[in-house]
Design a protein around this motif. Structure first.
Motif, mmCIF file in Angstrom:
data_model
loop_
_atom_site.group_PDB
_atom_site.id
_atom_site.type_symbol
_atom_site.label_atom_id
_atom_site.label_comp_id
_atom_site.label_asym_id
_atom_site.label_seq_id
_atom_site.Cartn_x
_atom_site.Cartn_y
_atom_site.Cartn_z
ATOM 1 N N MET A 1 0.847 -1.173 0.000
ATOM 2 C CA MET A 1 0.000 0.000 0.000
ATOM 3 C C MET A 1 0.899 1.246 0.000
ATOM 4 O O MET A 1 1.771 1.379 0.846
ATOM 5 N N GLU A 2 0.653 2.119 -0.937
ATOM 6 C CA GLU A 2 1.403 3.372 -0.983
ATOM 7 C C GLU A 2 0.664 4.411 -0.149
ATOM 8 O O GLU A 2 -0.529 4.646 -0.346
ATOM 9 N N ILE A 3 1.384 4.991 0.779
ATOM 10 C CA ILE A 3 0.799 6.013 1.654
ATOM 11 C C ILE A 3 1.333 7.365 1.213
ATOM 12 O O ILE A 3 2.544 7.565 1.151
ATOM 13 N N LYS A 4 0.421 8.272 0.896
ATOM 14 C CA LYS A 4 0.847 9.605 0.466
ATOM 15 C C LYS A 4 -0.155 10.639 0.935
ATOM 16 O O LYS A 4 -1.194 10.308 1.481
ATOM 17 N N ASN A 5 0.187 11.904 0.716
ATOM 18 C CA ASN A 5 -0.682 13.023 1.064
ATOM 19 C C ASN A 5 -0.866 13.176 2.576
ATOM 20 O O ASN A 5 -1.928 13.565 3.034
ATOM 21 N N LEU A 6 0.160 12.862 3.355
ATOM 22 C CA LEU A 6 0.056 12.974 4.807
ATOM 23 C C LEU A 6 0.304 14.402 5.277
ATOM 24 O O LEU A 6 0.907 15.210 4.570
ATOM 25 N N ARG A 7 -0.125 14.692 6.477
ATOM 26 C CA ARG A 7 -0.014 16.032 7.075
ATOM 27 C C ARG A 7 1.385 16.613 6.938
ATOM 28 O O ARG A 7 1.556 17.769 6.600
ATOM 29 N N TYR A 8 2.408 15.847 7.235
ATOM 30 C CA TYR A 8 3.785 16.345 7.223
ATOM 31 C C TYR A 8 4.534 15.972 5.947
ATOM 32 O O TYR A 8 5.764 15.935 5.938
ATOM 33 N N GLY A 9 3.811 15.689 4.886
ATOM 34 C CA GLY A 9 4.463 15.350 3.622
ATOM 35 C C GLY A 9 5.327 14.118 3.754
ATOM 36 O O GLY A 9 4.861 13.056 4.156
ATOM 37 N N ASN A 10 6.616 14.269 3.450
ATOM 38 C CA ASN A 10 7.562 13.151 3.577
ATOM 39 C C ASN A 10 8.379 13.227 4.860
ATOM 40 O O ASN A 10 9.323 12.458 5.031
ATOM 41 N N PRO B 1 9.707 9.568 10.140
ATOM 42 C CA PRO B 1 10.794 8.587 10.268
ATOM 43 C C PRO B 1 10.564 7.429 9.292
ATOM 44 O O PRO B 1 9.450 7.221 8.813
ATOM 45 N N SER B 2 11.612 6.663 9.019
ATOM 46 C CA SER B 2 11.427 5.500 8.149
ATOM 47 C C SER B 2 10.423 4.550 8.808
ATOM 48 O O SER B 2 10.297 4.513 10.042
ATOM 49 N N GLN B 3 9.718 3.803 7.990
ATOM 50 C CA GLN B 3 8.684 2.872 8.452
ATOM 51 C C GLN B 3 7.529 3.597 9.154
ATOM 52 O O GLN B 3 6.885 3.036 10.038
ATOM 53 N N CYS B 4 7.294 4.839 8.795
ATOM 54 C CA CYS B 4 6.208 5.609 9.398
ATOM 55 C C CYS B 4 5.403 6.270 8.297
ATOM 56 O O CYS B 4 5.991 6.898 7.421
ATOM 57 N N PRO B 5 4.106 6.154 8.343
ATOM 58 C CA PRO B 5 3.314 5.295 9.206
ATOM 59 C C PRO B 5 3.677 3.816 9.004
ATOM 60 O O PRO B 5 4.196 3.443 7.965
ATOM 61 N N PRO B 6 3.367 2.999 10.013
ATOM 62 C CA PRO B 6 3.714 1.582 9.937
ATOM 63 C C PRO B 6 3.033 0.898 8.749
ATOM 64 O O PRO B 6 1.931 1.280 8.351
ATOM 65 N N ALA B 7 3.681 -0.106 8.221
ATOM 66 C CA ALA B 7 3.161 -0.826 7.056
ATOM 67 C C ALA B 7 1.815 -1.488 7.338
ATOM 68 O O ALA B 7 1.035 -1.725 6.419
ATOM 69 N N ASP B 8 1.519 -1.771 8.609
ATOM 70 C CA ASP B 8 0.256 -2.440 8.932
ATOM 71 C C ASP B 8 -0.863 -1.479 9.330
ATOM 72 O O ASP B 8 -1.889 -1.891 9.857
ATOM 73 N N CYS C 1 -9.885 10.404 6.194
ATOM 74 C CA CYS C 1 -9.229 10.904 7.408
ATOM 75 C C CYS C 1 -7.743 10.552 7.450
ATOM 76 O O CYS C 1 -6.946 11.307 7.983
ATOM 77 N N GLY C 2 -7.377 9.385 6.929
ATOM 78 C CA GLY C 2 -5.983 8.974 6.962
ATOM 79 C C GLY C 2 -5.838 7.500 7.255
ATOM 80 O O GLY C 2 -6.694 6.696 6.889
ATOM 81 N N TYR C 3 -4.746 7.168 7.950
ATOM 82 C CA TYR C 3 -4.353 5.783 8.182
ATOM 83 C C TYR C 3 -4.319 5.501 9.679
ATOM 84 O O TYR C 3 -3.703 6.230 10.454
#
Length: 141
Positions: free
Chosen positions: A1-10, A13-20, A103-105
């Motif tokens: 799953m590709e996660i994008k468009n989050l509040r803080y952009g990129n 930290p790595s692995q954030c948000p978590p893959a699950d 809303c997000g993830y």
């Protein structure tokens, strides 16, 4: 799953948000609020949806930075009342909101029982995504 468009952009930290983490449709959850619930435009006040990451007085160890950039939600009103009891300065109101895919993830996190972290999107904002699907369920005067 590709996660994008989050509040803080990129800026996560790595692995954030978590893959699950995952998106949900129509899940009732609860949030403690400290500010007025509605803003001057009669929309949910974004001041009640600021991740603890933005509290400049707080420092987070590396392993907590991911969750610090998320919003905390709980499964029950009672969970929120417990938080208010333990941390009275956190807020005096509880809202029930319906979390949806816009809303997000979301992910259950181990801070407390029934605690969830939501990595919200930059567009739409959490206030826009929730829309009118919320209710004030508690206010301590």
């Amino acid at each position: 799953m590709e996660i994008k468009n989050l509040r803080y952009g990129n800026d996560y930290p790595s692995q954030c948000p978590p893959a699950d983490c995952y998106q949900v449709e129509n899940k009732k959850m609860y949030r403690v609020c400290s500010k007025e619930i509605l803003n001057k435009n009669n929309n949910l006040n974004m001041e009640n949806f600021i991740p603890v990451w933005e509290d400049k007085k707080r420092r987070f160890p590396k392993k907590k930075r991911c969750e610090a950039k998320a919003l905390s939600f709980f499964l029950t009103k009672e969970d929120c009342l417990s938080i208010i009891s333990d941390f009275p300065k956190i807020g005096n109101k509880i809202i029930e909101v319906t979390i949806n895919k816009k809303c997000g993830y979301l992910k259950k996190t181990a801070n407390r029982e029934n605690h969830y972290s939501l990595w919200d999107l930059s567009t739409p904002t959490i206030s826009q995504a929730v829309g009118n699907n919320w209710e004030l369920v508690y206010e301590k005067k």
